[in-house]
Design a protein around this motif. Structure first.
Motif, PDB file in Angstrom:
ATOM      1  N   ARG A 170      46.961  40.600  43.684  1.00 28.17           N
ATOM      2  CA  ARG A 170      45.625  41.177  43.690  1.00 28.17           C
ATOM      3  C   ARG A 170      44.621  40.186  43.115  1.00 28.17           C
ATOM      4  N   ALA A 171      43.393  40.308  43.599  1.00 26.79           N
ATOM      5  CA  ALA A 171      42.289  39.528  43.050  1.00 26.79           C
ATOM      6  C   ALA A 171      41.013  40.334  43.190  1.00 26.79           C
ATOM      7  N   THR A 172      40.049  40.002  42.353  1.00 30.56           N
ATOM      8  CA  THR A 172      38.756  40.671  42.410  1.00 30.56           C
ATOM      9  C   THR A 172      37.643  39.636  42.316  1.00 30.56           C
ATOM     10  N   TYR A 173      36.458  40.057  42.791  1.00 30.24           N
ATOM     11  CA  TYR A 173      35.258  39.285  42.525  1.00 30.24           C
ATOM     12  C   TYR A 173      34.797  39.585  41.100  1.00 30.24           C
ATOM     13  N   ALA A 174      33.747  38.917  40.666  1.00 37.14           N
ATOM     14  CA  ALA A 174      33.266  39.085  39.293  1.00 37.14           C
ATOM     15  C   ALA A 174      32.847  40.514  39.000  1.00 37.14           C
ATOM     16  N   ASP A 175      32.400  41.251  40.016  1.00 37.53           N
ATOM     17  CA  ASP A 175      31.954  42.624  39.790  1.00 37.53           C
ATOM     18  C   ASP A 175      33.094  43.635  39.862  1.00 37.53           C
ATOM     19  N   GLY A 176      34.339  43.134  40.031  1.00 38.22           N
ATOM     20  CA  GLY A 176      35.500  44.010  40.029  1.00 38.22           C
ATOM     21  C   GLY A 176      35.927  44.513  41.385  1.00 38.22           C
ATOM     22  N   THR A 177      35.169  44.233  42.438  1.00 43.10           N
ATOM     23  CA  THR A 177      35.571  44.689  43.762  1.00 43.10           C
ATOM     24  C   THR A 177      36.718  43.818  44.287  1.00 43.10           C
ATOM     25  N   PRO A 178      37.596  44.402  45.122  1.00 40.37           N
ATOM     26  CA  PRO A 178      38.771  43.656  45.591  1.00 40.37           C
ATOM     27  C   PRO A 178      38.389  42.454  46.448  1.00 40.37           C
ATOM     28  N   ALA A 179      39.172  41.403  46.308  1.00 38.96           N
ATOM     29  CA  ALA A 179      39.029  40.205  47.134  1.00 38.96           C
ATOM     30  C   ALA A 179      40.318  40.050  47.932  1.00 38.96           C
ATOM     31  N   VAL A 180      40.209  40.033  49.240  1.00 40.76           N
ATOM     32  CA  VAL A 180      41.385  39.994  50.111  1.00 40.76           C
ATOM     33  C   VAL A 180      41.382  38.679  50.887  1.00 40.76           C
TER      34      VAL A 180
END
Length: 638
Positions: A170-180
């Motif tokens: 899993r990964a997220t952007y700085a604002d916490g939204t998922p990065a796929v």
């Protein structure tokens, strides 16, 4: 970062700045636009590339804050509806020390979006249908966790990025939204990096992680024990803690427990190989590597020494290629730039784009044999090299001989901690306290040493231990790469050349370089060190008993050097060496039995039979580079 999602932003190119061609449509029969004529070509706009940052979650929490550690990852990729492979460099140096000959750092805009990636990889490869991903190893720059210097946290934090690129983490952007990542990449990943960065690539490949298709380790470490120890001899005290401090990006106190573990685990008191070092030794897991491997290393690298590539190389059972240059700790981009970029391009095209360009069927080895002279060979070490036992002869009772029949005799010397390398090797026919010398007859034909020499010494020591140092020396005048100079064999010029597309904030232009070549009357071929009390095993100390004979083998660093006809090969022996290590000098007196001692050379050609006495080599004044050697100063594997 102020809660902003780190998406791409447009970067305006200044006048005169190189730009890639705008994105092009797909080719015939669904072939991506960036593949033409069996190679990738620059068709995607570098100016308009997507630039973003994500934080990849790892499986560890070694800063013990109750939250899985996260790796900061900066991405530059084509803004095109095509899934592309990834070139990944995982490094601890993006904020502390910089990358490349010009020490480039990552740079961000006011919103924390990446605007400049170090080195030319993104400039050159993104327009050609690759993404470039630069990951901050755990505990460095913008990542959490604590740097554990070659350990599980370091390796698994980089592995997590490969897993994310393949949809397994899993990964997220700085604002916490998922990065796929799987929206834009096919998951095929190649890792590259010089020194510490390349060491991470070795470590990740040794996990066998799926999706890692190739690695390009440049001047890289494969065993951290061998980087910080020479067969029981310490390079310097508190080395792991020093390296941690230099690259640490965390607030004061956060990583104190990890630093304590580094101190205790590395065990300076004994120099033993233990569980701490086994965790940081990637060689036993070479069988798990399924990625192809393209190694580049300096034959005269005294920072990350040549045992690092040679012992890794010999264990790898995958498609592999190797470049060996005469420089020290230098990237091939700064030695043979055009050929290196072209070869790297073809290598990545083959293993990440699946293009059958034939590079895997070409000769494995490319070797610099003399300044500016390169040869391609089928394999390395040289297939014609044969292990040759060379006797140590008594000579005139002072200067010994190399080769011929074993004729007995002995030598005795005492540890001389202040004896510099320059003084030790400069006048082999003279009596120099603290060292003994052995010389071959002048060579009647050229010979080549290709592989790992060793010297076996039958010794009596009047102390429980002593360090033993061996050097092979080529005595004879020649033009040679000045790897002991400031640039480790290169000179940085005032001109520039450009290798890819540029923007106002991230140009692809780098200072040109030239080989630093000097004429010298001798040169060190290779060096080796051994703590005598570790002669049975590196895992424990076996103290020596005064008056008892022991057989101690000193492995020298692997090399590939040609020695010209008319030159003389020398073997110089001494005890402790304060220039390349921080030994525990005991003041020991060493007695050497010549009949039970020998030099083993991986040799192409033959040494001539020695005369009754050693030849006279003209006395050379010490170079002055290290007249009064200080104790070894810590190096960065960078």
């Amino acid at each position: 970062m102020s809660g902003l999602r780190m998406r791409s932003v447009a970067v305006v190119a200044g006048a005169g700045v190189m730009l890639a061609i705008a994105a092009a449509p797909a080719g015939a029969a669904g072939t991506p636009a960036h593949i033409r004529g069996g190679e990738t070509v620059p068709v995607y706009s570098y100016e308009d590339a997507v630039r973003e940052s994500v934080w990849v979650q790892t499986t560890l929490d070694n800063d013990q804050d109750g939250v899985p550690d996260k790796v900061a990852v900066d991405i530059t990729r084509p803004r095109a509806a095509v899934k592309v492979p990834v070139i990944l460099e995982a490094s601890p140096y993006y904020s502390c020390c910089g990358r490349g000959n010009e020490s480039e750092l990552k740079q961000y805009d006011a919103n924390g979006v990446i605007t400049k990636q170090p080195l030319f990889y993104d400039n050159f490869f993104v327009p050609r249908g690759y993404a470039f991903v630069a990951a901050d190893i755990a505990g460095t720059n913008r990542s959490t966790g604590c740097m554990d210097v070659g350990g599980r946290e370091e390796v698994l934090s980089a592995k997590a990025v490969v897993d994310w690129l393949n949809g397994r983490a899993r990964a997220t952007y700085a604002d916490g939204t998922p990065a796929v990542a799987t929206r834009w990449t096919n998951g095929k990943t190649g890792m590259i990096g010089k020194s510490w960065d390349g060491s991470v690539a070795n470590g990740v490949a040794a996990t066998g992680v799926e999706g890692l298709e190739t690695i390009v380790p440049i001047s890289a470490i494969s065993s951290w024990y061998d980087y910080q120890r020479y067969n029981g001899v310490l390079r310097t005290n508190d080395y792991p803690e020093y390296l941690h401090r230099v690259v640490n990006g965390r607030p004061a106190g956060v990583c104190d427990q990890v630093v304590k573990q580094l101190d205790e685990g590395s065990d300076d008191a004994t120099g033993n190989y233990n569980a701490y070092w086994a965790e940081r030794d990637f060689r036993p897991d070479a069988r798990r590597v399924h990625a192809s491997v393209f190694i580049a290393h300096g034959i005269n690298d005294t920072n990350v020494t040549t045992t690092q590539f040679a012992r890794w190389w010999e264990r790898l059972d995958v498609p592999k290629k190797i470049w060996l240059a005469q420089q020290g700790h230098v990237d091939p981009f700064d030695i043979r730039r055009g050929e290196w970029v072209d070869t790297l391009h073809r290598w990545f095209d083959r293993w990440l784009q699946g293009l059958r360009n034939g590079i895997d069927r070409e000769p494995q080895a490319t070797i610099e044999t003399a300044p500016g002279t390169w040869v391609n060979e089928r394999s390395w070490p040289a297939s014609a090299a044969r292990t040759t036992r060379v006797a140590l002869g008594n000579g005139d009772g002072s200067t010994g001989t190399l080769g011929g029949k074993v004729n007995g005799g002995s030598r005795t010397w005492s540890d001389a901690p202040d004896l510099s390398e320059d003084v030790a090797v400069a006048s082999p026919n003279s009596a120099v306290p603290g060292r003994v010398s052995f010389l071959s007859a002048p060579l009647t034909q050229p010979v080549r040493i290709s592989g790992t020499p060793t010297v076996t010494l039958k010794v009596q020591v009047d102390k429980p231990t002593t360090e033993l140092t061996a050097r092979l020396v080529d005595y004879g005048t020649a033009n040679r790469v000045n790897y002991l100079g400031r640039g480790e064999g290169i000179t940085t010029l005032t001109t520039e050349s450009c290798w890819g597309a540029s923007t106002t904030f991230d140009d692809a232009c780098y200072r040109d370089t030239a080989e630093d070549v000097v004429t010298s009357d001798h040169a060190i071929v290779t060096r080796g060190w051994q703590d005598a009390a570790h002669h049975v095993s590196l895992r424990f100390v076996t103290p020596l008993r005064p008056g008892r004979w022991y057989s101690v083998t000193v492995p020298l660093q692997p090399t590939d050097q040609r020695i010209a006809a008319g030159h003389v090969l020398g073997l110089i022996l001494q005890a402790s060496d304060n220039e390349y290590s921080t030994p525990q000098s005991t003041g020991a007196t060493v007695r050497l039995d010549l009949r039970g001692s020998s030099l083993s050379l991986p040799l192409v050609g033959k040494l001539p039979a020695p005369g009754a006495t050693a030849p006279t080599v003209p006395a050379a004044p010490p170079s002055g580079k290290r007249v009064a050697p200080p104790r070894f100063q810590p190096l960065l594997p960078g």
